[in-house]
Design a protein around this motif. Structure first.
Motif, PDB file in Angstrom:
ATOM      1  N   UNK A  95      17.208  45.358  -6.004  1.00 49.04           N
ATOM      2  CA  UNK A  95      16.064  44.877  -5.140  1.00 49.04           C
ATOM      3  C   UNK A  95      16.794  43.885  -4.142  1.00 49.04           C
ATOM      4  N   UNK A  96      15.745  43.046  -3.256  1.00 51.76           N
ATOM      5  CA  UNK A  96      16.546  42.311  -2.324  1.00 51.76           C
ATOM      6  C   UNK A  96      17.837  42.513  -2.264  1.00 51.76           C
ATOM      7  N   UNK A  97      19.023  43.406  -1.702  1.00 51.16           N
ATOM      8  CA  UNK A  97      20.001  43.539  -1.228  1.00 51.16           C
ATOM      9  C   UNK A  97      19.786  44.931  -0.998  1.00 51.16           C
ATOM     10  N   UNK A  98      20.538  45.330  -0.144  1.00 54.37           N
ATOM     11  CA  UNK A  98      21.662  46.874   0.085  1.00 54.37           C
ATOM     12  C   UNK A  98      22.109  46.987  -1.395  1.00 54.37           C
ATOM     13  N   UNK A  99      21.982  48.373  -1.777  1.00 54.66           N
ATOM     14  CA  UNK A  99      22.477  48.581  -3.159  1.00 54.66           C
ATOM     15  C   UNK A  99      24.319  49.603  -2.746  1.00 54.66           C
ATOM     16  N   UNK A 100      23.710  50.018  -1.497  1.00 48.61           N
ATOM     17  CA  UNK A 100      25.472  50.664  -0.713  1.00 48.61           C
ATOM     18  C   UNK A 100      25.484  50.254   0.281  1.00 48.61           C
ATOM     19  N   UNK A 101      26.889  49.504   0.366  1.00 45.96           N
ATOM     20  CA  UNK A 101      27.224  48.829   2.234  1.00 45.96           C
ATOM     21  C   UNK A 101      28.554  49.624   1.764  1.00 45.96           C
ATOM     22  N   UNK A 102      29.001  50.312   1.335  1.00 47.64           N
ATOM     23  CA  UNK A 102      30.631  50.774   1.190  1.00 47.64           C
ATOM     24  C   UNK A 102      30.891  51.706   0.207  1.00 47.64           C
ATOM     25  N   UNK A 103      32.531  52.274   0.407  1.00 45.93           N
ATOM     26  CA  UNK A 103      32.378  53.004  -1.316  1.00 45.93           C
ATOM     27  C   UNK A 103      32.192  52.136  -2.691  1.00 45.93           C
ATOM     28  N   UNK A 104      32.651  50.755  -2.251  1.00 43.60           N
ATOM     29  CA  UNK A 104      32.746  49.399  -3.510  1.00 43.60           C
ATOM     30  C   UNK A 104      31.583  49.274  -3.709  1.00 43.60           C
ATOM     31  N   UNK A 105      30.335  49.358  -3.077  1.00 46.56           N
ATOM     32  CA  UNK A 105      29.110  49.126  -4.025  1.00 46.56           C
ATOM     33  C   UNK A 105      28.970  50.635  -4.143  1.00 46.56           C
ATOM     34  N   UNK A 106      29.335  51.757  -3.622  1.00 48.20           N
ATOM     35  CA  UNK A 106      28.197  52.666  -4.382  1.00 48.20           C
ATOM     36  C   UNK A 106      29.501  52.828  -5.330  1.00 48.20           C
ATOM     37  N   UNK A 107      30.227  53.143  -6.258  1.00 46.68           N
ATOM     38  CA  UNK A 107      30.642  53.312  -6.931  1.00 46.68           C
ATOM     39  C   UNK A 107      30.507  52.317  -8.269  1.00 46.68           C
ATOM     40  N   UNK A 108      30.015  51.418  -7.578  1.00 42.93           N
ATOM     41  CA  UNK A 108      29.115  50.351  -9.232  1.00 42.93           C
ATOM     42  C   UNK A 108      28.269  51.125  -9.343  1.00 42.93           C
ATOM     43  N   UNK A 109      27.249  51.390  -7.800  1.00 47.41           N
ATOM     44  CA  UNK A 109      26.537  52.079  -8.251  1.00 47.41           C
ATOM     45  C   UNK A 109      25.622  53.579  -9.412  1.00 47.41           C
ATOM     46  N   UNK A 110      26.942  53.886  -8.809  1.00 44.64           N
ATOM     47  CA  UNK A 110      27.307  55.349  -9.613  1.00 44.64           C
ATOM     48  C   UNK A 110      27.132  55.219 -11.403  1.00 44.64           C
ATOM     49  N   UNK A 111      28.406  53.530 -11.364  1.00 45.96           N
ATOM     50  CA  UNK A 111      28.505  53.661 -12.765  1.00 45.96           C
ATOM     51  C   UNK A 111      26.977  53.066 -13.071  1.00 45.96           C
ATOM     52  N   UNK A 112      25.826  52.603 -13.088  1.00 47.04           N
ATOM     53  CA  UNK A 112      25.041  51.750 -13.366  1.00 47.04           C
ATOM     54  C   UNK A 112      23.989  52.948 -13.456  1.00 47.04           C
ATOM     55  N   UNK A 113      24.027  53.654 -12.711  1.00 47.92           N
ATOM     56  CA  UNK A 113      22.890  54.885 -12.935  1.00 47.92           C
ATOM     57  C   UNK A 113      23.687  55.619 -13.949  1.00 47.92           C
ATOM     58  N   UNK A 114      24.364  55.743 -13.888  1.00 48.11           N
ATOM     59  CA  UNK A 114      25.471  56.410 -14.760  1.00 48.11           C
ATOM     60  C   UNK A 114      25.105  56.178 -16.792  1.00 48.11           C
ATOM     61  N   UNK A 115      25.490  54.812 -16.620  1.00 45.24           N
ATOM     62  CA  UNK A 115      24.859  53.769 -18.075  1.00 45.24           C
ATOM     63  C   UNK A 115      23.086  53.804 -18.018  1.00 45.24           C
TER      64      UNK A 115
END
Ligand code: SF4
Length: 243
Positions: A95-115
């Motif tokens: 929360x508080x921000x946009x989780x997906x700003x581009x490819x780097x934040x998207x890759x970070x998010x995907x890893x959080x989701x996977x874990x």
């Protein structure tokens, strides 16, 4: 970063993403149990493609460079899972921000989701997004499909181009991207729905907007959210001539 309104949100996303990421890490400033949705483990981040007049995190998103604490996906998921276990929560979000700003934040998010997914807590991750980058890069949506524990809440910022520009500070030409993301989620058969700040629009305008969404291939029900009327939020809205 000097910011002139209205701005290009694509350019802003790129600049902000560079500020809030380091390798696969992202800036966060808090991890907390939050009361929303009946209880949800929440990671509060900084950095957004928009700068909404009613954003409760406006100043942090205006100056993400003031924050220094980067977290890896492993650290983020460990903190969220710790909160969830302690509070017996099954819901997670950023929360508080946009989780997906581009490819780097998207890759970070995907890893959080996977874990989080691997934890087998029977969890639901609610991805709260403004939908801008997802609509711009619909080719990446498929990657979210592997997460059966995902619900995507696309927070729409206006009922037309003018209200979008006034609220977000971003150029009105980019209004369509969150709608494109929603339509694509539905086409892929994924769980996604639109949300809108109900306090900003009269009921008849909201009904008209609901019809517009259906006509444009978005069948999921519109969720109405309500303003957190902090004094700085009201002042920002006044500056943008939003009643
Ligand atoms: S999209 Fe959300 S996080 Fe970004 S500025 Fe708007 S309200 Fe804040």
């Amino acid at each position: 970063m000097a910011l002139e309104f209205p701005f290009d949100p694509l350019k802003r996303s790129e600049e902000v993403e560079n500020q809030v990421t380091r390798d696969n890490q992202r800036l966060y400033y808090r991890f907390r149990p939050a009361p929303y949705y009946g209880g949800i483990a929440t990671a509060d981040a900084v950095g957004c493609s928009f700068l909404c007049a009613y954003c409760w995190n406006y100043n942090r998103n205006l100056h993400p460079e003031r924050f220094q604490q980067f977290y890896s996906p492993q650290q983020v998921s460990a903190k969220l899972l710790h909160i969830a276990k302690r509070k017996s929560f099954r819901l997670f979000r950023i929360s508080g921000a946009e989780p997906i700003l581009g490819e780097k934040t998207f890759a970070h998010l995907i890893e959080v989701l996977r874990l989080i997914n691997q934890s087998k807590l029977g969890s639901l991750f609610i991805l709260e997004t403004n939908g801008f980058y997802l609509g711009y890069r619909t080719d990446i949506l498929e990657k979210l499909k592997e997460f059966s524990n995902l619900g995507v809440r696309v927070c729409l910022k206006g009922v037309d181009e003018e209200s979008f520009e006034k609220t977000t500070g971003a150029k009105k030409d980019f209004y369509r991207f969150p709608l494109i993301a929603l339509r694509e989620f539905e086409r892929l058969g994924m769980r996604a729905w639109p949300a809108l700040m109900g306090d900003l629009f009269p009921r008849d305008e909201i009904s008209k907007f609901e019809r517009f969404l259906r006509k444009n291939g978005i069948q999921s029900e519109l969720e109405l959210e309500y303003l957190e009327a902090y004094p700085f939020v009201l002042a920002n809205m006044k500056k943008r001539n939003i009643e």
